[in-house]
Design a protein around this motif. Structure first.
Motif, PDB file in Angstrom:
ATOM      1  N   TYR A 160      16.851  51.904   8.251  1.00 51.47           N
ATOM      2  CA  TYR A 160      16.983  51.934   9.718  1.00 51.47           C
ATOM      3  C   TYR A 160      17.218  53.350  10.233  1.00 51.47           C
ATOM      4  CZ  TYR A 160      19.198  51.354  14.289  1.00 51.47           C
ATOM      5  OH  TYR A 160      19.529  51.461  15.611  1.00 51.47           O
ATOM      6  N   GLY A 164      13.987  54.540  12.544  1.00 51.84           N
ATOM      7  CA  GLY A 164      14.576  54.008  13.764  1.00 51.84           C
ATOM      8  C   GLY A 164      13.609  53.806  14.905  1.00 51.84           C
ATOM      9  N   GLN A 165      12.586  54.675  15.001  1.00 53.03           N
ATOM     10  CA  GLN A 165      11.649  54.587  16.134  1.00 53.03           C
ATOM     11  C   GLN A 165      10.778  53.340  16.080  1.00 53.03           C
ATOM     12  OE1 GLN A 165      11.633  56.782  13.686  1.00 53.03           O
ATOM     13  NE2 GLN A 165       9.584  57.561  13.181  1.00 53.03           N
ATOM     14  N   SER A 172      16.219  50.559  18.741  1.00 54.25           N
ATOM     15  CA  SER A 172      15.360  51.735  18.566  1.00 54.25           C
ATOM     16  C   SER A 172      16.131  53.050  18.736  1.00 54.25           C
ATOM     17  CB  SER A 172      14.214  51.677  19.575  1.00 54.25           C
ATOM     18  OG  SER A 172      13.384  52.804  19.438  1.00 54.25           O
ATOM     19  N   HIS A 173      15.770  54.033  17.886  1.00 61.90           N
ATOM     20  CA  HIS A 173      16.271  55.407  18.056  1.00 61.90           C
ATOM     21  C   HIS A 173      15.224  56.364  17.478  1.00 61.90           C
ATOM     22  CE1 HIS A 173      17.366  56.119  13.773  1.00 61.90           C
ATOM     23  NE2 HIS A 173      17.650  54.816  13.759  1.00 61.90           N
ATOM     24  N   GLY A 174      15.447  57.636  17.631  1.00 60.81           N
ATOM     25  CA  GLY A 174      14.420  58.621  17.278  1.00 60.81           C
ATOM     26  C   GLY A 174      14.153  58.799  15.801  1.00 60.81           C
ATOM     27  N   TYR A 176      15.890  59.940  11.794  1.00 60.30           N
ATOM     28  CA  TYR A 176      16.475  61.170  11.257  1.00 60.30           C
ATOM     29  C   TYR A 176      15.764  61.540   9.961  1.00 60.30           C
ATOM     30  CZ  TYR A 176      20.259  60.449  14.609  1.00 60.30           C
ATOM     31  OH  TYR A 176      20.983  60.287  15.768  1.00 60.30           O
ATOM     32  N   THR A 446      23.668  56.845  14.259  1.00 58.33           N
ATOM     33  CA  THR A 446      22.657  56.297  15.185  1.00 58.33           C
ATOM     34  C   THR A 446      23.251  55.667  16.437  1.00 58.33           C
ATOM     35  OG1 THR A 446      22.690  54.145  14.059  1.00 58.33           O
ATOM     36  CG2 THR A 446      21.126  55.800  13.238  1.00 58.33           C
ATOM     37  N   GLY A 447      24.570  55.500  16.459  1.00 59.87           N
ATOM     38  CA  GLY A 447      25.184  54.824  17.597  1.00 59.87           C
ATOM     39  C   GLY A 447      24.941  53.323  17.596  1.00 59.87           C
ATOM     40  N   LEU A 448      24.642  52.764  16.405  1.00 58.79           N
ATOM     41  CA  LEU A 448      24.291  51.348  16.305  1.00 58.79           C
ATOM     42  C   LEU A 448      25.449  50.435  16.705  1.00 58.79           C
ATOM     43  CD1 LEU A 448      22.282  49.133  15.436  1.00 58.79           C
ATOM     44  CD2 LEU A 448      23.182  49.362  13.106  1.00 58.79           C
ATOM     45  N   LYS A 451      25.367  49.733  20.321  1.00 59.27           N
ATOM     46  CA  LYS A 451      24.133  48.996  20.612  1.00 59.27           C
ATOM     47  C   LYS A 451      24.224  47.545  20.153  1.00 59.27           C
ATOM     48  CE  LYS A 451      21.129  53.086  20.089  1.00 59.27           C
ATOM     49  NZ  LYS A 451      20.034  53.686  19.280  1.00 59.27           N
TER      50      LYS A 451
END
Length: 659
Positions: A160, A164-165, A172-174, A176, A446-448, A451
């Motif tokens: 993940y 992530g994208q 969703s995230h950009g 790494y 990721t700040g999951l 979220k």
């Protein structure tokens, strides 16, 4: 005397066989020769190093924690085969390669300690390579000692972080880079070397060492005898004694399976001897042993991890968890009592019950280490200092007990063996904390966490009961086959915030996810504690799991009770002042909950004042659930239903007596 020793050896061998079958942690090689000596030396040095640093001062965080992980990896690759089916008991050539690599990644951390600090966030290619090797070693070590579930979860989180994208919606995230993910996971203090390993490398290890000495010195056996002396003669005595013994010993043990096998080897045959069905006897022990981890003061070491995640004082957590733990064990106690009354099962005959007065008069001092730890923790000493004093007092008591009781052998040999066994018992915890640290790191990176919490709240549309239900399912599913410590860490990171977002107090939210993660050990289809109990009782494993979950049926409601009635867990916190202005609220909540659990027990078991009719079981069940809820209107309706059923039963009993 010779026969007794042989029987004892056979009993221990049977216990080891069962634990290895149902818990990957105990499925290790039986080494001999040089390799056995090597494991002995390394584990003793590890324990002495932990005691030394706890006594004279810890190393800088990343050094203390990486060395701790390194010791664990080396011992795991010596003890645990790549395949569980490998019965050769020989360390393979590739295991030595893994050992060299384990020493290498930790050595890199030690040698480059200052440089790694200076270039934090700007790591080079060699840092990345070492980090990737470290992650791979930890994942493989976790798989060997804890099974595939945890590494599947941590592996998914790593995927993940990179892809992530491609994930939908709020996930969703950009994405790494591999370098960023790997170095963040191994070198920073936010992931593998973060909070979980910090707790493991300081006081959890010491408490596991303390537990090993309780067993070595005979204190554990004394606690079991004490439980039999207290409850053995009551209706269904051995089952009630199993509950008391498992509660007292399970608080220190971090393994439901080990607790089930340890106390169950004594209590399950006793239960069967007075007429309990095999499935029921095994289920009682499994349910009680699993709940032992909920029991303060130590809670299987989870209390200390919880202090780090909640930022609440230890005393607040231990005292706050006391009423939920009480409700759990009362629920099981009620079920055991009703089953005994239903089938006319009496207690043990007097000659088979240990003498309580003699146990207290002659062995009262054996309780000193446990009281010492509780006293020091309540007085505000750090868990590390309390554990050290607990270990020291246990060793002293062990020498005294050895001189007073000819059946207890505790000398220098047992002292050193305790160091070895304590280190071995820490292996699963070390790997669970390290792998859970990977998950925590990805969540942080990721700040999951935010979220996921927002996603659950959105899915439940802000409804507190739906949010709790979704969180319960997640906790139980993740708890199936995953070590308790790791399960709690994961849930505290991604699920507890959802409960907090809908208004559940912090402590109640964390206890909620911790509770259901533990109950997974008696929840089919993967009820490992129940399966272990079935192995001792000779019963059907699945039927035992079903019976264990029925025994704990009322306990499945307990987290909902304290999550929606915070007075039950906040009673001892300074900010709540419950003992003053809200004492009436607490008394009402606790009273209705206890009455409701008794009614639910009658509905599930089919017996209350007498054998229940079908409609009485239904009315008792519904009335009990309404009483457990915190709404006064529901409580009133529930009380009326329960009274209706009990009046009907009382009249029937009266007629039977007259007849």
């Amino acid at each position: 005397m010779k026969d007794t020793n042989v029987n004892k050896t056979l009993d221990e061998a049977k216990q080891e066989e069962l634990m290895a079958k149902f818990d990957r942690e105990f499925s290790y090689r039986k080494l001999s020769g040089l390799n056995k000596t090597l494991v002995f030396v390394i584990t003793v040095i590890w324990s002495l190093w932990q005691v030394y640093t706890a006594t004279f001062g810890l190393l800088p965080p990343t050094l203390q924690r990486s060395i701790h992980v390194g010791f664990g990896l080396v011992v795991i690759y010596l003890l645990y085969p790549m395949s569980k089916n490998d019965k050769t008991n020989k360390v393979k050539w590739y295991d030595f390669i893994f050992i060299v690599l384990s020493v290498g990644v930790v050595g890199y951390h030690i040698v480059n300690f200052e440089n790694l600090l200076y270039r934090a966030g700007a790591y080079n290619q060699m840092d990345m390579i070492v980090s990737l090797v470290a992650i791979a070693l930890i994942i493989e070590g976790t798989r060997r000692v804890a099974g595939p579930v945890l590494i599947s979860v941590s592996g998914t989180f790593l995927i993940y972080a990179y892809f992530g994208q491609y994930f939908p919606g709020f996930l969703s995230h950009g994405g790494y880079s591999i370098q960023r993910i790997s170095t963040y996971a191994w070198i920073s203090t936010e992931s593998i070397l973060g909070i979980p390993i910090m707790v493991s490398s300081t006081f959890i290890f010491l408490f596991l060492l303390f537990a090993s000495y309780l067993k070595k010195t005979g204190i554990g056996d004394w606690l079991t005898d004490l439980a039999l002396a207290i409850a053995g003669g009551a209706t269904g005595g051995p089952a009630k004694a199993a509950i008391v013994a498992s509660a007292s010993q399970g608080t220190i043990s971090g393994s439901s399976v080990a607790n089930t096998v340890g106390t169950g080897s004594v209590t399950i045959p006793l239960m069967k001897s007075i007429g309990y069905r095999s499935e029921f006897a095994a289920a009682v022990e499994a349910a009680a042993s699993t709940g032992g981890q909920l029991m303060p003061p130590i809670m299987g070491a989870a209390a200390f991890i919880m202090t780090e995640f909640t930022d609440l004082p230890y005393v607040t957590i231990a005292l706050g968890a006391s009423i939920p733990a009480l409700l759990y064990f009362v629920g099981i106690f009620i079920m055991v009592h009703l089953e005994a009354k239903k089938n006319g099962l009496e207690g043990l005959p007097k000659e088979r019950i240990p003498n309580l007065k003699r146990l207290l008069k002659e062995k009262w001092f054996l309780a000193t280490p446990i009281f010492a730890i509780v006293f020091l923790l309540v007085k505000g000493y750090t868990p590390m200092r309390a554990a050290l004093m607990g270990i020291l007092s246990t060793i002293i008591i062990g020498f005294i007990n050895s001189h007073l009781d000819e059946n207890i052998n505790f000398g220098f040999k047992e002292l050193v063996e305790g160091l070895e066994e304590g280190a071995k018992s820490a292996l699963a915890v070390v790997m669970a904390c390290a792998s859970a640290g990977i998950i925590v790191g990805v969540v942080t990176l990721t700040g999951l966490g935010i979220k996921f919490a927002n996603g659950i709240v959105a899915l439940s549309q802000g409804n507190i009961f739906l949010t709790m239900f979704f969180t319960m399912i997640a906790s139980i599913v993740l708890g199936m086959g995953m070590p308790t410590t790791a399960n709690y860490i994961v849930q505290a990171t991604i699920a507890a915030p959802a409960l907090i977002a809908v208004g559940v107090p912090v402590l109640a939210a964390h206890l909620f996810v911790f509770y259901f993660g533990i109950i997974a050990d008696i929840t089919p289809p993967v009820a490992l504690a129940a399966f272990a109990g079935a192995g001792i009782a000779g019963s059907n494993p699945f039927k035992t799991g079903v019976q264990a979950s029925m025994l704990a049926f009322a306990a499945y409601l307990v987290p909902y009770v304290f999550a929606t009635s915070p007075s039950l867990v906040l009673v001892f916190t300074p900010e709540s002042l419950i003992l003053g202005s809200k004492a009436v609220t607490l008394i009402i909540s606790l009273s209705t909950a206890l009455l409701g659990m008794f009614a639910i027990g009658g509905g599930v078991s089919g017996y209350s004042l007498t054998h229940c009719k079908t409609w009485e079981r239904f009315v008792l069940g519904v009335g009990g659930i309404l009483l457990v809820m915190t709404n006064l209107v529901y409580n009133g309706v529930g009380l009326a239903l329960v009274i209706l059923a009990w009046v009907g039963q009382k009249n029937r009993v009266k007629k039977q007596v007259q007849a």
